[in-house]
Write a protein that holds these residues in place. Structure first.
Motif, short mmCIF file in Angstrom:
data_model
loop_
_atom_site.label_atom_id
_atom_site.label_comp_id
_atom_site.label_asym_id
_atom_site.label_seq_id
_atom_site.Cartn_x
_atom_site.Cartn_y
_atom_site.Cartn_z
N GLY A 111 -11.95 -7.73 -1.74
CA GLY A 111 -11.37 -6.50 -1.19
C GLY A 111 -11.84 -5.29 -1.97
O GLY A 111 -11.23 -4.23 -1.94
N GLY A 150 -4.53 -4.96 9.50
CA GLY A 150 -3.98 -6.24 9.03
C GLY A 150 -3.95 -6.33 7.52
O GLY A 150 -3.80 -7.41 6.95
N TYR A 151 -4.16 -5.21 6.83
CA TYR A 151 -4.09 -5.19 5.38
C TYR A 151 -2.62 -5.00 5.00
O TYR A 151 -2.15 -3.88 4.91
N PHE A 199 0.83 -1.20 0.00
CA PHE A 199 0.00 0.00 0.00
C PHE A 199 0.86 1.26 0.00
O PHE A 199 0.43 2.33 -0.40
P1 AMP Z 1 -14.79 -7.04 0.38
O1 AMP Z 1 -14.54 -7.72 -0.93
O2 AMP Z 1 -14.62 -5.57 0.27
O3 AMP Z 1 -16.10 -7.44 0.98
O4 AMP Z 1 -13.63 -7.49 1.38
C1 AMP Z 1 -13.48 -8.79 1.88
C2 AMP Z 1 -12.71 -8.83 3.19
O5 AMP Z 1 -11.32 -8.64 2.97
C3 AMP Z 1 -13.12 -7.78 4.20
O6 AMP Z 1 -13.28 -8.42 5.44
C4 AMP Z 1 -11.97 -6.81 4.24
O7 AMP Z 1 -11.86 -6.24 5.54
C5 AMP Z 1 -10.78 -7.67 3.89
N1 AMP Z 1 -9.71 -6.97 3.15
C6 AMP Z 1 -9.86 -6.02 2.20
N2 AMP Z 1 -8.66 -5.65 1.72
C7 AMP Z 1 -7.73 -6.38 2.35
C8 AMP Z 1 -6.29 -6.45 2.27
N3 AMP Z 1 -5.59 -5.70 1.42
N4 AMP Z 1 -5.66 -7.32 3.08
C9 AMP Z 1 -6.37 -8.09 3.93
N5 AMP Z 1 -7.72 -8.08 4.06
C10 AMP Z 1 -8.40 -7.23 3.27
#
Ligand code: AMP
Length: 476
Positions: free
Chosen positions: A70, A40-41, A23
């Protein structure tokens, strides 16, 4: 079939700056980067790596992405970057097909917005009473997340003003079109200032999307990802059944594989009803999600499934729309759908993120044509297994790990999750590890507790107090 826990320690090691998925390569403030690390991203997901550089540079985007990829952060970070927190007016609007998705999007944006103080986000969806929404709008908000019909309603009442809007997001645009929102969306789009950034996310790219884009977007950049490894995380198996074996076969699968959470798809409501009856008769906690449930009943079913006190959710494709369950170990195609895209959509609900998932399909001789088309589309030969391979893993019927207790009293009574956790741990002496999800709704609070303490917790709560008051509690 367990989910690898994301350990908090893992977040402390910063990825190397030359990592292309870091990022830190993006034009984001140190506070935002620190927050992402705290969440934790560690690395961008593929859709984020493809979208964020373009979207943060101000481009309009058409991005093909599914829930779980994500995608929320892929539009959430750009909309936050466009925001001026000192300007107290709606600057970003996210349109979602369903209330459940809108709630999830709101939660995720809230997490992403933690880097900034005092960003107000409001969810405006149909099905909820109007008056609290009007009151919240009077207090103002920076970001609004909602369903098209209700947003339109507020626009026509003049309770929502969009003159300060700079980012518009269409989330799951294909599903919104499927649900007949095309005209509502067009009307909302016409009410937005012309000078704005538009980000459109969609799992598929039907004709209607191109029409929308041509009319309402400025030179949109397209972001597409081929989902090469998605298929490998989903282990698909087909079982040949006769019509009389079909429902019984679901119980065999469950007792053999013992997934904690399973979504079972039927083609008709009647089939859903019959399957729930068959599973319940076998002692398996199964609930039906169907269109005739009112919002409160639907919430109750979803709470029980999400907190792992119901093992199997049985639904038609229509009823399961907008549903997003993070941890789904298995999907069962009780009936094979005639629509191949629907098949892909169904099985794509398992095997999310880093998890492996099972997709089981029950096919009769009459279904073979459909299976052939699925094979053709997936470019692989389906794997067939005999029903006789399925043997129960234990004599005990499959039990959900948790039990939901319903406390009559919710937001109206100002109950907060901490009050319930306090009553169970401090007053009644249960271990916090035995307490699961606590969801506070308007009139009810649902708390999941470990099956082993369910009876004592129920008795204890009924005899004791929550927030200084006696409460009525029942087990669902
Ligand atoms: P979404 O597709 O936006 O519903 O995201 C799915 C899940 O992935 C959610 O719980 C987010 O909090 C998590 N998430 C999104 N981006 C990241 C990332 N870069 N690293 C880790 N987890 C992520």
């Amino acid at each position: 079939m367990t989910t690898p826990a994301r350990s908090p320690e893992a977040t402390t090691a910063a990825p190397p700056a030359n990592d292309p998925a870091s990022f830190s390569r993006l034009p984001l403030s140190p506070a935002v980067l620190a927050n992402l690390q705290q969440l934790g991203y560690e690395r961008m997901t593929p859709i984020q790596a493809a979208s964020l550089p373009l979207a943060l540079a101000g481009a309009d985007l058409i991005a093909q992405a599914k829930t779980g990829s994500g995608k929320t952060a892929a539009f959430g970070l750009p909309l936050l970057a466009n925001l001026n927190p000192r300007r107290f007016a709606v600057q970003a609007l996210v349109l979602c097909p369903t209330r459940e998705l809108a709630d999830q999007v709101t939660q995720e944006i809230r997490r992403l917005a933690r880097a900034e103080d005092n960003i107000k986000i409001l969810t405006l969806c149909g099905g909820a009473t109007m008056r609290p929404q009007l009151a919240s709008l009077e207090h103002g908000a920076h970001i609004v997340v909602g369903t098209p019909g209700r947003i339109l309603d507020h626009l026509s009442r003049d309770s929502l003003k969009l003159d300060a809007l700079n980012t518009l997001v269409l989330d799951e645009a294909d599903r919104m079109l499927d649900m007949g929102f095309a005209e509502d969306i067009a009307t909302v789009l016409k009410a937005c200032p012309k000078q704005r950034q538009t980000l459109l996310f969609s799992a598929t790219y039907p004709e209607g999307i191109a029409t929308l884009a041509k009319k309402f977007m400025r030179d949109p950049k397209e972001v597409k990802l081929t989902e090469r490894h998605a298929a490998s995380k989903i282990r698909q198996r087909f079982y040949e059944v006769t019509e009389s074996q079909r429902l019984h076969a679901v119980g065999l699968l469950l007792n053999h594989f013992r997934p904690v959470s399973t979504l079972a798809f039927c083609n008709t409501k009647q089939q859903c009803r019959d399957l729930v009856a068959v599973l319940q008769a076998q002692g398996i906690a199964a609930l039906e999600l169907h269109g005739d449930l009112d919002q409160r009943e639907r919430d109750q079913v979803l709470v029980q499934f999400a907190n792992r006190s119901c093992s199997v959710l049985v639904a038609t494709d229509v009823a399961a729309r907008g549903l997003d369950i993070a941890q789904l170990e298995a999907v069962v195609n009780v009936d094979i759908t005639p629509d191949i895209e629907v098949h892909t959509h169904r099985i794509g609900r398992t095997g999310r993120g880093d998890e492996q998932g099972w997709a089981f399909s029950l096919a009769s001789v009459d279904d073979m044509g459909r299976v052939g088309r699925i094979d053709e589309m997936q470019g692989t030969a389906s794997q067939w297994h005999p029903l006789s391979e399925l043997t129960p893993q234990s004599d005990e019927p499959m039990k959900a790990p948790m039990v939901t207790l319903q406390i009559l009293g919710g937001r109206k009574e100002k109950i907060r999750p901490g009050d319930v956790l306090g009553a169970l741990t401090k007053e009644l002496g249960f271990d916090a590890a035995q307490i699961g999800k606590i969801s506070v709704n308007e009139f009810s609070t649902y708390v999941a507790v470990d099956r082993s303490i369910a009876r004592d917790a129920l008795r204890g709560l009924n005899a004791g107090k929550v927030k200084g008051r006696s409460v009525k509690v029942r087990s669902l």
